[in-house]
Design a protein around this motif. Structure first.
Motif, PDB file in Angstrom:
ATOM      1  N   UNK A  77       0.838  -1.209   0.000  1.00 46.36           N
ATOM      2  CA  UNK A  77       0.000   0.000   0.000  1.00 46.36           C
ATOM      3  C   UNK A  77       0.867   1.252   0.000  1.00 46.36           C
ATOM      4  N   UNK A  78       1.912   1.220   0.796  1.00 46.12           N
ATOM      5  CA  UNK A  78       2.799   2.379   0.892  1.00 46.12           C
ATOM      6  C   UNK A  78       3.577   2.602  -0.416  1.00 46.12           C
ATOM      7  N   UNK A  79       4.071   1.533  -1.014  1.00 48.13           N
ATOM      8  CA  UNK A  79       4.866   1.654  -2.228  1.00 48.13           C
ATOM      9  C   UNK A  79       4.027   2.131  -3.418  1.00 48.13           C
ATOM     10  N   UNK A  80       2.767   1.733  -3.468  1.00 50.74           N
ATOM     11  CA  UNK A  80       1.895   2.155  -4.562  1.00 50.74           C
ATOM     12  C   UNK A  80       1.187   3.478  -4.274  1.00 50.74           C
ATOM     13  N   UNK A  81       1.369   4.008  -3.061  1.00 52.65           N
ATOM     14  CA  UNK A  81       0.757   5.285  -2.665  1.00 52.65           C
ATOM     15  C   UNK A  81      -0.766   5.249  -2.868  1.00 52.65           C
ATOM     16  N   UNK A  82      -1.390   4.195  -2.371  1.00 50.56           N
ATOM     17  CA  UNK A  82      -2.831   4.045  -2.574  1.00 50.56           C
ATOM     18  C   UNK A  82      -3.636   4.207  -1.287  1.00 50.56           C
ATOM     19  N   UNK A  83      -2.965   4.472  -0.183  1.00 52.87           N
ATOM     20  CA  UNK A  83      -3.694   4.550   1.088  1.00 52.87           C
ATOM     21  C   UNK A  83      -4.743   5.666   1.078  1.00 52.87           C
ATOM     22  N   UNK A  84      -4.433   6.774   0.401  1.00 53.90           N
ATOM     23  CA  UNK A  84      -5.374   7.895   0.380  1.00 53.90           C
ATOM     24  C   UNK A  84      -6.610   7.586  -0.462  1.00 53.90           C
ATOM     25  N   UNK A  85      -6.553   6.528  -1.278  1.00 58.31           N
ATOM     26  CA  UNK A  85      -7.705   6.155  -2.106  1.00 58.31           C
ATOM     27  C   UNK A  85      -8.577   5.106  -1.426  1.00 58.31           C
ATOM     28  N   UNK A  86      -8.092   4.547  -0.327  1.00 58.30           N
ATOM     29  CA  UNK A  86      -8.812   3.453   0.321  1.00 58.30           C
ATOM     30  C   UNK A  86      -9.985   3.934   1.174  1.00 58.30           C
ATOM     31  N   UNK A  87     -11.092   3.240   1.031  1.00 60.48           N
ATOM     32  CA  UNK A  87     -12.267   3.437   1.868  1.00 60.48           C
ATOM     33  C   UNK A  87     -12.543   2.085   2.523  1.00 60.48           C
ATOM     34  N   UNK A  88     -12.372   2.012   3.830  1.00 61.78           N
ATOM     35  CA  UNK A  88     -12.464   0.727   4.525  1.00 61.78           C
ATOM     36  C   UNK A  88     -13.907   0.424   4.916  1.00 61.78           C
ATOM     37  N   UNK A  89     -14.307  -0.824   4.660  1.00 62.98           N
ATOM     38  CA  UNK A  89     -15.670  -1.278   4.939  1.00 62.98           C
ATOM     39  C   UNK A  89     -15.605  -2.503   5.850  1.00 62.98           C
ATOM     40  N   UNK A  90     -16.377  -2.478   6.906  1.00 62.83           N
ATOM     41  CA  UNK A  90     -16.400  -3.586   7.865  1.00 62.83           C
ATOM     42  C   UNK A  90     -17.551  -4.522   7.553  1.00 62.83           C
ATOM     43  N   UNK A  91     -17.212  -5.793   7.312  1.00 61.16           N
ATOM     44  CA  UNK A  91     -18.226  -6.832   7.151  1.00 61.16           C
ATOM     45  C   UNK A  91     -18.513  -7.393   8.549  1.00 61.16           C
ATOM     46  N   UNK A  92     -19.649  -7.042   9.104  1.00 62.88           N
ATOM     47  CA  UNK A  92     -19.954  -7.445  10.474  1.00 62.88           C
ATOM     48  C   UNK A  92     -19.960  -8.960  10.609  1.00 62.88           C
TER      49      UNK A  92
END
Length: 244
Positions: free
Chosen positions: A164-179
């Protein structure tokens, strides 16, 4: 009009393909032409979810290996929606065709498809070495990352941190929790990962049964399924409205 490229990502058994399929269904009802690409190079899973078959002359490998200006012809139309098309490996194929897939070919295919569809969704793979998934993550405007609370999910999250860090994609991530279904405490998982979850998806007991029957959850009207559908509607509204 070039599409918005959306990537769906997560660890094994996180519910990412279920989410990708049903998000595609939700978006297709908003008068958008939606293309859904599977990154699974060994098994055609999307056709199971849609209850259809991908003929040998269509599918992912033909789309990747042929410099075809009409790449939309390699997608299979979902019979229940004139706005939804999916690209998966053929239902029956021979040979280790996945060995031939390169990053360059995957990128060319995805860029070509982006001019055909209003929205292009890439159902990513847990493995960071998958070329279709990696290109999708790189090109995506936003990445919906699914988490089903467990020790394995937490280990996957930590394991892909360098990627994630090497591709610089963290700012594009939206985290979703599957309950979870009582299998693992979601509060513990939140504490372990320290992630902000923008959305929470309810546990669907019969999800596997419906998927094997070729019935997307989004079109199945029941109380729990409506709750799942409402979350999809919120996400679809954000995508179509340009909201973060």
């Amino acid at each position: 009009m070039s599409s918005k490229i959306i990537a769906v990502w997560g660890g094994s058994n996180s519910g990412k393909t279920t989410f990708a399929v049903n998000l595609a269904c939700a978006l297709s009802t908003r008068d958008r032409l939606v293309g859904l690409i599977s990154s699974n190079l060994t098994h055609g899973d999307l056709q199971v979810f849609f209850g259809q078959s991908v003929p040998p002359q269509k599918g992912l490998f033909h789309a990747i290996n042929e410099d075809n200006p009409n790449i939309g012809e390699k997608f299979t139309e979902y019979t229940e929606s004139k706005n939804l098309f999916f690209l998966s490996v053929p239902t029956h194929y021979t040979g280790l065709l996945c060995d031939a897939v390169t990053l360059r070919e995957a990128e060319r295919m995805m860029n070509a498809a982006a001019f055909v569809f209003d929205i292009l969704i890439v159902d990513g793979a847990a493995e960071v070495t998958n070329p279709v998934s990696s290109v999708g993550l790189w090109l995506a405007e936003r990445i919906y990352t699914l988490h089903k609370p467990s020790i394995a999910a937490q280990m996957w999250h930590e394991g892909v941190s360098d990627f994630v860090r090497e591709l610089h994609i963290s700012e594009k991530q939206i985290h979703i929790l599957q309950l979870p279904n009582g299998e693992f405490d979601d509060k513990t998982y939140r504490s372990m990962t320290g992630l902000p979850f923008a959305y929470e998806l309810p546990y669907i007991k019969r999800a596997g049964e419906l998927e094997n029957a070729g019935t997307p959850i989004y079109f199945f009207r029941d109380r729990t399924y409506r709750r799942y559908g409402k979350v999809l509607e919120q996400i679809a509204k954000g995508i179509c409205g340009g909201e973060a």
